[in-house]
Design a protein around this motif. Structure first.
Motif, PDB file in Angstrom:
ATOM      1  N   VAL A  51      -9.867  -4.552 -13.791  1.00 25.62           N
ATOM      2  CA  VAL A  51     -10.014  -3.149 -13.391  1.00 25.62           C
ATOM      3  C   VAL A  51      -8.645  -2.517 -13.159  1.00 25.62           C
ATOM      4  O   VAL A  51      -8.374  -1.396 -13.593  1.00 25.62           O
ATOM      5  CB  VAL A  51     -10.889  -3.032 -12.115  1.00 25.62           C
ATOM      6  CG1 VAL A  51     -10.816  -1.623 -11.532  1.00 25.62           C
ATOM      7  CG2 VAL A  51     -12.335  -3.400 -12.415  1.00 25.62           C
ATOM      8  N   ALA A  52      -7.768  -3.276 -12.492  1.00 24.07           N
ATOM      9  CA  ALA A  52      -6.433  -2.744 -12.187  1.00 24.07           C
ATOM     10  C   ALA A  52      -5.607  -2.526 -13.451  1.00 24.07           C
ATOM     11  O   ALA A  52      -4.651  -1.758 -13.446  1.00 24.07           O
ATOM     12  CB  ALA A  52      -5.700  -3.678 -11.229  1.00 24.07           C
ATOM     13  N   SER A 110      -9.369  -7.639  -1.213  1.00 24.58           N
ATOM     14  CA  SER A 110     -10.806  -7.764  -1.484  1.00 24.58           C
ATOM     15  C   SER A 110     -11.053  -7.390  -2.940  1.00 24.58           C
ATOM     16  O   SER A 110     -10.284  -6.651  -3.534  1.00 24.58           O
ATOM     17  CB  SER A 110     -11.588  -6.847  -0.550  1.00 24.58           C
ATOM     18  OG  SER A 110     -11.231  -5.512  -0.787  1.00 24.58           O
ATOM     19  N   ASP A 111     -12.144  -7.909  -3.498  1.00 27.96           N
ATOM     20  CA  ASP A 111     -12.390  -7.686  -4.920  1.00 27.96           C
ATOM     21  C   ASP A 111     -12.696  -6.231  -5.235  1.00 27.96           C
ATOM     22  O   ASP A 111     -12.393  -5.749  -6.304  1.00 27.96           O
ATOM     23  CB  ASP A 111     -13.537  -8.579  -5.400  1.00 27.96           C
ATOM     24  CG  ASP A 111     -13.106 -10.024  -5.432  1.00 27.96           C
ATOM     25  OD1 ASP A 111     -11.927 -10.272  -5.714  1.00 27.96           O
ATOM     26  OD2 ASP A 111     -13.943 -10.912  -5.163  1.00 27.96           O
ATOM     27  N   ALA A 112     -13.334  -5.531  -4.264  1.00 25.56           N
ATOM     28  CA  ALA A 112     -13.611  -4.100  -4.420  1.00 25.56           C
ATOM     29  C   ALA A 112     -14.298  -3.780  -5.738  1.00 25.56           C
ATOM     30  O   ALA A 112     -13.806  -3.021  -6.569  1.00 25.56           O
ATOM     31  CB  ALA A 112     -12.323  -3.286  -4.273  1.00 25.56           C
ATOM     32  N   LEU A 113     -15.461  -4.418  -5.939  1.00 30.82           N
ATOM     33  CA  LEU A 113     -16.262  -4.152  -7.129  1.00 30.82           C
ATOM     34  C   LEU A 113     -17.657  -3.717  -6.675  1.00 30.82           C
ATOM     35  O   LEU A 113     -18.052  -3.999  -5.550  1.00 30.82           O
ATOM     36  CB  LEU A 113     -16.386  -5.418  -7.981  1.00 30.82           C
ATOM     37  CG  LEU A 113     -15.080  -6.008  -8.496  1.00 30.82           C
ATOM     38  CD1 LEU A 113     -15.289  -7.444  -8.948  1.00 30.82           C
ATOM     39  CD2 LEU A 113     -14.518  -5.172  -9.627  1.00 30.82           C
ATOM     40  N   SER A 155     -11.556  -8.030 -11.035  1.00 26.92           N
ATOM     41  CA  SER A 155     -10.809  -7.092 -10.204  1.00 26.92           C
ATOM     42  C   SER A 155      -9.429  -6.827 -10.813  1.00 26.92           C
ATOM     43  O   SER A 155      -8.956  -5.688 -10.841  1.00 26.92           O
ATOM     44  CB  SER A 155     -10.668  -7.663  -8.789  1.00 26.92           C
ATOM     45  OG  SER A 155     -10.072  -6.739  -7.934  1.00 26.92           O
ATOM     46  N   LEU A 156      -8.819  -7.880 -11.346  1.00 26.96           N
ATOM     47  CA  LEU A 156      -7.531  -7.723 -12.027  1.00 26.96           C
ATOM     48  C   LEU A 156      -7.711  -6.875 -13.289  1.00 26.96           C
ATOM     49  O   LEU A 156      -6.904  -5.979 -13.576  1.00 26.96           O
ATOM     50  CB  LEU A 156      -6.953  -9.099 -12.383  1.00 26.96           C
ATOM     51  CG  LEU A 156      -5.634  -9.127 -13.138  1.00 26.96           C
ATOM     52  CD1 LEU A 156      -4.535  -8.468 -12.320  1.00 26.96           C
ATOM     53  CD2 LEU A 156      -5.229 -10.544 -13.517  1.00 26.96           C
ATOM     54  N   ILE A 170      -0.941   4.693  -1.633  1.00 30.77           N
ATOM     55  CA  ILE A 170      -2.190   4.883  -0.878  1.00 30.77           C
ATOM     56  C   ILE A 170      -1.850   5.245   0.554  1.00 30.77           C
ATOM     57  O   ILE A 170      -2.416   6.146   1.145  1.00 30.77           O
ATOM     58  CB  ILE A 170      -3.043   3.604  -0.901  1.00 30.77           C
ATOM     59  CG1 ILE A 170      -3.393   3.244  -2.338  1.00 30.77           C
ATOM     60  CG2 ILE A 170      -4.310   3.781  -0.080  1.00 30.77           C
ATOM     61  CD1 ILE A 170      -3.971   1.859  -2.471  1.00 30.77           C
ATOM     62  N   LYS A 172       0.841  -1.205   0.000  1.00 30.97           N
ATOM     63  CA  LYS A 172       0.000   0.000   0.000  1.00 30.97           C
ATOM     64  C   LYS A 172       0.876   1.254   0.000  1.00 30.97           C
ATOM     65  O   LYS A 172       0.528   2.255  -0.609  1.00 30.97           O
ATOM     66  CB  LYS A 172      -0.941   0.012   1.203  1.00 30.97           C
ATOM     67  CG  LYS A 172      -2.242  -0.749   0.915  1.00 30.97           C
ATOM     68  CD  LYS A 172      -3.064  -0.962   2.154  1.00 30.97           C
ATOM     69  CE  LYS A 172      -4.004   0.179   2.444  1.00 30.97           C
ATOM     70  NZ  LYS A 172      -4.951  -0.171   3.521  1.00 30.97           N
ATOM     71  N   TYR A 200      -3.446  -1.011  -8.915  1.00 31.40           N
ATOM     72  CA  TYR A 200      -3.448  -1.645  -7.596  1.00 31.40           C
ATOM     73  C   TYR A 200      -4.649  -2.563  -7.465  1.00 31.40           C
ATOM     74  O   TYR A 200      -5.777  -2.190  -7.764  1.00 31.40           O
ATOM     75  CB  TYR A 200      -3.484  -0.566  -6.508  1.00 31.40           C
ATOM     76  CG  TYR A 200      -3.598  -1.116  -5.100  1.00 31.40           C
ATOM     77  CD1 TYR A 200      -2.537  -1.798  -4.506  1.00 31.40           C
ATOM     78  CD2 TYR A 200      -4.771  -0.950  -4.371  1.00 31.40           C
ATOM     79  CE1 TYR A 200      -2.639  -2.302  -3.221  1.00 31.40           C
ATOM     80  CE2 TYR A 200      -4.888  -1.449  -3.084  1.00 31.40           C
ATOM     81  CZ  TYR A 200      -3.819  -2.125  -2.512  1.00 31.40           C
ATOM     82  OH  TYR A 200      -3.921  -2.618  -1.241  1.00 31.40           O
ATOM     83  N   MET A 201      -4.401  -3.766  -7.038  1.00 33.55           N
ATOM     84  CA  MET A 201      -5.483  -4.716  -6.810  1.00 33.55           C
ATOM     85  C   MET A 201      -5.361  -5.214  -5.372  1.00 33.55           C
ATOM     86  O   MET A 201      -4.360  -5.830  -5.005  1.00 33.55           O
ATOM     87  CB  MET A 201      -5.350  -5.878  -7.784  1.00 33.55           C
ATOM     88  CG  MET A 201      -6.369  -6.969  -7.574  1.00 33.55           C
ATOM     89  SD  MET A 201      -6.016  -8.276  -8.781  1.00 33.55           S
ATOM     90  CE  MET A 201      -6.982  -9.597  -8.091  1.00 33.55           C
ATOM     91  N   ALA A 202      -6.373  -4.892  -4.580  1.00 36.51           N
ATOM     92  CA  ALA A 202      -6.324  -5.224  -3.156  1.00 36.51           C
ATOM     93  C   ALA A 202      -6.754  -6.671  -2.930  1.00 36.51           C
ATOM     94  O   ALA A 202      -7.146  -7.374  -3.855  1.00 36.51           O
ATOM     95  CB  ALA A 202      -7.216  -4.276  -2.376  1.00 36.51           C
ATOM     96  N   PHE A 220     -14.223   2.942 -13.283  1.00 32.00           N
ATOM     97  CA  PHE A 220     -12.817   3.078 -12.890  1.00 32.00           C
ATOM     98  C   PHE A 220     -11.984   3.637 -14.043  1.00 32.00           C
ATOM     99  O   PHE A 220     -11.047   4.404 -13.824  1.00 32.00           O
ATOM    100  CB  PHE A 220     -12.267   1.742 -12.390  1.00 32.00           C
ATOM    101  CG  PHE A 220     -12.780   1.388 -11.021  1.00 32.00           C
ATOM    102  CD1 PHE A 220     -12.341   2.078  -9.907  1.00 32.00           C
ATOM    103  CD2 PHE A 220     -13.724   0.382 -10.852  1.00 32.00           C
ATOM    104  CE1 PHE A 220     -12.816   1.773  -8.640  1.00 32.00           C
ATOM    105  CE2 PHE A 220     -14.200   0.064  -9.586  1.00 32.00           C
ATOM    106  CZ  PHE A 220     -13.740   0.760  -8.479  1.00 32.00           C
TER     107      PHE A 220
END
Lengths: 345, 244
Positions: B150-151, B87-90, B147-148, B57, B52, B83-85, B103
């Motif tokens: 998106v990153a 959690s999926d964060a979608l 999620s990937l 961040i 992070k 950045y891919m955390a 995004f």
């Protein structure tokens, strides 16, 4: 443009979550309808001004439980009526009794009408001098047809616009954090203020629709008394919603779960409802009454009452309107600062 | 191998404290352009905190982080980092397309460029046919791949992945690693955290982290040779044991 993208996303999410949308829009209408059906009047000790009344009448009125003050001129009594120091004044004019009521609270109107009625009835059998000729009622605001719902309606519009927006906005912003999407947002060039602004605009669209629906439904369907400008009512309702929106998103920074967000209701919402004007605050001790100046809801409710019942214009509600704008900006700024916890820049 | 010429990521004496607790204890490391760099360590070792900080961040309490020659944290650099955390964060209510659009727009993508990127990243992660589906209807593995995607939307020069394959079946894990290797070959620098030993083998270089300290740094082969063990796992245990 990034704020725009955020706004568009919120609108899309909202359109998918029909149930939340229904809560925002239908719940206030439902509760208002229930209030309309349930509310009945209660009694109140009226503040009465008297001009040129014989002493026995004064004593008799006091005996009936009125708080009496005596005036020399009708002008003074009129001024007192406008300031709210009097609920009504009584004067004799060319043989008839004139009762002029402030009129914005139907509970008070009823109490005064009953009181004067008893005085007039006494006149017939005994012909004592503690009596009054047949009275004629005049109203500064409102009318004899005004109901408790008419009087509380403006406050209720404010309360429900505020409550539901606060809850939904707070929980949505919280979800952004718990689902990890906030972290992802903070891994983009999005600025903190852009996040807050995007939320206000995205939700603002729906709260705007809510404001229009609540106000027009109350006025046109439930027949709520409305003497002022509809545009002012919409503006005040919308500003109240935006205040709730900014406060809700800000406070969600201090909640870790949806349940903790719900816990803000008794702490933040309920006290505001108590002070909003739903309950008579004149019997409250002065220091406690002073608290009401800290409550955004009170300003919105006061302004709505002024416009809807007293038919007042921009000038008399400008202070409340500016204050609501200032409070919204303050909460938004506080939220931008609170987001520093997650990213410094 | 240990010295750096192009210096894509340069961490100098990073320290991170939460309250009084030191989570990162003076870590220094460099990652070269186009490298797949693995951070290996047990959960709670400080991997997530470190990535992070590298992603800009979070901010280090002490020390300096340079990314592509710029000192972090810096908002403009976010455009060059993916950045891919964990959690999926979608946004589950939205379709994959709408998530990517959102995004993408945050990174300034629009119009035909946005469309082209969307198609490209979805093909890359093998979700080409599922663009219009709502994310809540996705399986766990599909969400991870989205999620990937998106990153990857804004073609980041540095890709930072926090446990990208956690909770993913072996077949899918293999396909994700093939994608990462392809990205690395095309010049993307990749930093990936993991606690799965066989994944660590696939990295060009590895940093082993334990209790906030970098305990070893080198290619998987180096690390194995130096400790005389046959596996990364043995190497890790040997280095870890030496610290206690």
């Amino acid at each position: 443009m990034r704020t725009g993208a955020l706004m568009k996303r919120i609108v899309r999410q909202f359109m998918r979550d029909k149930r939340t949308l229904a809560l925002l829009i239908a719940a206030p209408l439902l509760v208002l309808t229930l209030m309309y059906l349930v509310f009945n009047g209660d009694t109140y000790k009226p503040k009465l001004g008297l001009i040129g009344m014989p002493e026995p009448v004064v004593q008799q009125l006091e005996a009936y439980g009125a708080a009496v003050s005596v005036f020399e001129h009708a002008d003074d009594a009129d001024a007192a009526l406008k300031d709210g120091r009097l609920d009504a004044y009584v004067t004799l004019q060319s043989g008839g009794t004139i009762v002029k009521l402030e009129g914005s609270d139907p509970a008070k109107n009823r109490a005064i009408t009953m009181l004067i009625g008893r005085m007039a009835q006494k006149a017939a059998p005994s012909a004592a001098n503690a009596s009054l000729p047949a009275p004629e009622f005049q109203y500064l605001h409102g009318s004899s047809e005004m109901t408790t719902f008419d009087s509380l309606g403006p406050v209720l519009i404010g309360v429900f616009a505020f409550f539901f927006v606060f809850l939904i906005a707070g929980v949505s912003f919280l979800k952004e954090r718990t689902s990890g999407t906030l972290e992802r947002l903070l891994a983009t060039p999005l600025r903190r203020w852009e996040i807050v602004a995007g939320y206000i605009l995205g939700f603002g669209l729906f709260t705007g629709i809510q404001a229009v629906l609540i106000a027009t439904y109350s006025i046109h369907v439930l027949g709520l008394m409305m003497t002022g400008s509809l545009w002012l009512v919409l503006l005040i309702t919308l500003l109240l919603s935006v205040t709730a929106l900014s406060l809700g998103t800000f406070l969600s920074a201090f909640a870790n779960t949806e349940f903790q967000m719900i816990q803000f209701i008794p702490v933040v919402i309920v006290p505001q409802i108590f002070f909003s004007g739903l309950f008579n605050m004149e019997s409250m001790s002065p220091w406690l009454r002073w608290l009401s100046h800290l409550m955004p809801l009170k300003y919105g409710a006061d302004a709505l009452r002024s416009v809807m019942i007293r038919g007042e214009g921009w000038n008399s509600v400008a202070f409340e309107i500016y204050l609501l704008i200032a409070l919204s900006l303050f909460f938004m700024a506080a939220n931008v600062l609170a987001l520093r916890k997650y990213r410094k820049i | 191998m240990m010295t750096v010429s192009s210096g894509c990521v340069d961490v100098r004496g990073a320290v991170k404290r939460f309250g009084g607790k030191e989570v990162i204890r003076s870590i220094s490391l460099q990652v070269e352009r186009g490298e797949i760099f693995g951070l290996l360590g047990p959960s709670g070792s400080g991997k997530t905190t470190l990535v992070k900080i590298i992603a800009g961040i979070d901010e280090a309490t002490n020390g300096e982080i340079y990314l592509l020659g710029e000192k972090l944290p810096k908002l403009a650099m976010m455009n060059r980092i993916g950045y891919m955390a964990q959690s999926d964060a979608l946004y589950a209510e939205l379709s994959a397309k709408e998530n990517l659009e959102f995004f993408g727009a945050l990174f300034g993508l629009k119009g035909s460029k946005l469309k082209a990127r969307m198609q490209y990243v979805m093909e890359l992660v093998g979700l080409g046919g599922h663009l219009g589906r709502t994310v809540s209807a996705y399986s766990g593995g599909m969400k991870r791949r989205l999620s990937l995607a998106v990153a990857l939307m804004h073609e980041p020069e540095v890709l930072i992945l926090d446990e990208p394959t956690v909770g993913i079946d072996p077949l899918l894990r293999q396909s994700i690693w093939r994608e990462l290797e392809a990205l690395g070959r095309s010049g993307t620098t990749i930093i990936v955290t993991t606690h799965v030993m066989d994944e660590a083998e696939k990295c060009n270089r590895l940093g082993m982290i334990r209790e906030g300290r970098l305990i070893a740094l080198g290619t998987p082969a180096d690390l194995k040779n130096q400790t005389g063990g046959g596996t990364i796992e043995e190497a890790f245990l040997r280095y870890g044991g030496g610290q206690e």
